[in-house]
Design a protein around this motif. Structure first.
Motif, mmCIF file in Angstrom:
data_model
loop_
_atom_site.group_PDB
_atom_site.id
_atom_site.type_symbol
_atom_site.label_atom_id
_atom_site.label_comp_id
_atom_site.label_asym_id
_atom_site.label_seq_id
_atom_site.Cartn_x
_atom_site.Cartn_y
_atom_site.Cartn_z
ATOM 1 N N ALA A 1 0.826 -1.224 0.000
ATOM 2 C CA ALA A 1 0.000 0.000 0.000
ATOM 3 C C ALA A 1 0.855 1.267 0.000
ATOM 4 C CB ALA A 1 -0.928 0.003 1.212
ATOM 5 N N THR A 2 2.128 1.151 0.406
ATOM 6 C CA THR A 2 2.992 2.339 0.415
ATOM 7 C C THR A 2 4.167 2.192 -0.547
ATOM 8 O OG1 THR A 2 4.217 1.416 2.273
ATOM 9 C CG2 THR A 2 2.466 2.969 2.816
ATOM 10 N N SER A 3 4.206 1.095 -1.311
ATOM 11 C CA SER A 3 5.328 0.864 -2.230
ATOM 12 C C SER A 3 5.294 1.889 -3.365
ATOM 13 C CB SER A 3 5.216 -0.558 -2.796
ATOM 14 O OG SER A 3 5.955 -0.656 -3.993
ATOM 15 N N GLN A 4 6.351 2.696 -3.463
ATOM 16 C CA GLN A 4 6.346 3.807 -4.425
ATOM 17 C C GLN A 4 6.218 3.326 -5.867
ATOM 18 O OE1 GLN A 4 5.765 7.033 -3.814
ATOM 19 N NE2 GLN A 4 5.446 6.060 -1.823
ATOM 20 N N VAL A 5 6.810 2.166 -6.175
ATOM 21 C CA VAL A 5 6.746 1.660 -7.547
ATOM 22 C C VAL A 5 5.313 1.229 -7.885
ATOM 23 C CG1 VAL A 5 7.407 -0.746 -7.053
ATOM 24 C CG2 VAL A 5 7.993 0.240 -9.247
ATOM 25 N N HIS A 6 4.504 0.924 -6.849
ATOM 26 C CA HIS A 6 3.112 0.573 -7.096
ATOM 27 C C HIS A 6 2.198 1.802 -7.068
ATOM 28 C CE1 HIS A 6 4.831 -3.355 -6.199
ATOM 29 N NE2 HIS A 6 3.877 -3.814 -6.981
ATOM 30 N N VAL A 7 2.508 2.750 -6.166
ATOM 31 C CA VAL A 7 1.683 3.971 -6.080
ATOM 32 C C VAL A 7 1.648 4.660 -7.443
ATOM 33 C CG1 VAL A 7 1.520 6.282 -5.060
ATOM 34 C CG2 VAL A 7 2.144 4.328 -3.617
ATOM 35 N N HIS A 8 2.821 4.756 -8.068
ATOM 36 C CA HIS A 8 2.889 5.442 -9.360
ATOM 37 C C HIS A 8 4.193 5.100 -10.067
ATOM 38 C CE1 HIS A 8 3.796 9.130 -11.892
ATOM 39 N NE2 HIS A 8 2.820 8.477 -12.492
ATOM 40 N N ASP A 9 4.115 4.734 -11.324
ATOM 41 C CA ASP A 9 5.331 4.539 -12.125
ATOM 42 C C ASP A 9 4.975 4.662 -13.603
ATOM 43 O OD1 ASP A 9 4.141 2.155 -12.852
ATOM 44 O OD2 ASP A 9 5.973 0.975 -12.626
ATOM 45 N N ALA A 10 5.966 4.417 -14.458
ATOM 46 C CA ALA A 10 5.747 4.599 -15.900
ATOM 47 C C ALA A 10 4.704 3.614 -16.437
ATOM 48 C CB ALA A 10 7.077 4.427 -16.640
ATOM 49 N N SER A 11 4.582 2.426 -15.822
ATOM 50 C CA SER A 11 3.600 1.454 -16.325
ATOM 51 C C SER A 11 2.175 1.936 -16.063
ATOM 52 C CB SER A 11 3.838 0.070 -15.711
ATOM 53 O OG SER A 11 3.418 0.016 -14.367
#
Ligand SMILES: C[S@@+](CC[C@H](N)C(=O)[O-])C[C@H]1O[C@@H](n2cnc3c(N)ncnc32)[C@H](O)[C@@H]1O
Length: 262
Positions: free
Chosen positions: A26-36
């Motif tokens: 829930a706080t993983s930055q790569v999951h919160v928002h990334d290029a994908s």
């Protein structure tokens, strides 16, 4: 439209792994928002869609993005603690068009030809039976409606693909398989899902954070680190492996696509 089921805590490998680690995701930055996620927004386009379904929603970040272009979004996942994170974050964002449903992608509790959009980000490689999940997607999509997916993919060279899937499985016992782009194309074509657009974002990762997110045992972390540092030139190049201080930066190739049910 969607109907509720008795919540299941469940005993599949994915439910055990993601159930225990849900607050971390829930706080993983790569999951919160990334290029994908940006690629999926572009591939979905402005809509507006009626009913959208997000598969393997995790803590809900892709469902939240799809809520911008759909009247209603059903965020689905088999792992109840993940759905609890989605509910909490959805309330924080004051989303009025978000619903939750606990189900595996391989068994969708939705009527045939009932959905206007299906999305899925960095989850397909966890599915126990991706072909069956895609059968289900083809069944529930209305004719002409899109499936938008972003997932890590394996390079076409077998040795490099096998290295990637091996380290993924040792890091996360619930890992299924990263498919090659050629395998994805075949799976979609077989189901009458025609690719209408693709993007190739990279998923940028940091080794220490990557193994912490899955609570990989310390002994395995040591052998994984050694394997990253001693990887062949072909592997180092394919995954942009870069030792940085006491960490290792690397990236997975990702296929993002829009496929339409014809
Ligand atoms: C990395 S998380 C997904 C991240 C999320 N889609 C996002 O955009 O932030 C992977 C999710 O896949 C789910 N999952 C695993 N096996 C599944 C299956 N067979 N069907 C649907 N979801 C599954 C897990 O419970 C987990 O929540």
């Amino acid at each position: 439209m969607p109907h509720s089921h008795e919540p299941q805590t469940g005993g599949s490998a994915a439910q055990r792994m993601f159930g225990a680690q849900a607050p971390v995701y829930a706080t993983s930055q790569v999951h919160v928002h990334d290029a994908s996620l940006d690629a999926l927004r572009r591939l979905a386009g402005p809509g507006p869609y009626g009913w959208a379904l997000d598969l393997g929603t995790g803590a809900g970040f892709t469902a939240f993005a799809m809520a911008e272009c759909a009247r209603q979004v059903v965020a689905t996942d088999p792992t109840l603690p993940m759905l609890n994170q989605t509910r909490r974050l959805g309330r924080e964002r004051q989303l009025a068009n978000l619903r939750l449903c606990q189900n595996f992608a391989e068994a969708l509790p939705f009527a045939a030809a009932s959905l206007d959009l299906v999305s899925c980000r960095v989850a397909c490689h966890h599915f126990a039976d991706l072909p069956k999940a895609l059968d289900e997607v083809a069944r529930v999509l209305k004719p002409g409606a899109p499936l938008v997916v972003a997932d890590s993919v394996a390079p076409e060279a077998d040795a490099v693909a096998n290295w990637m899937n091996d380290v993924e499985l040792r890091r996360d016992y619930s890992h299924g398989r990263n498919r090659k782009v050629s395998e994805w194309r075949e799976l979609l074509e077989e189901r009458g899902l025609s690719i209408r657009g693709t993007e190739n974002p990279r998923i940028h990762l940091e080794f220490n954070d990557w193994v912490a997110r899955t609570a990989t045992p310390a002994g395995e972390v040591t052998t994984l680190r050694r394997d990253f540092l001693n990887a062949s030139p072909a592997v180092r190049e394919a995954f942009q492996i870069q030792p940085t201080g006491d960490d290792i930066h690397f990236s997975w190739p990702c296929l993002a696509f829009r496929a339409v049910k014809t």
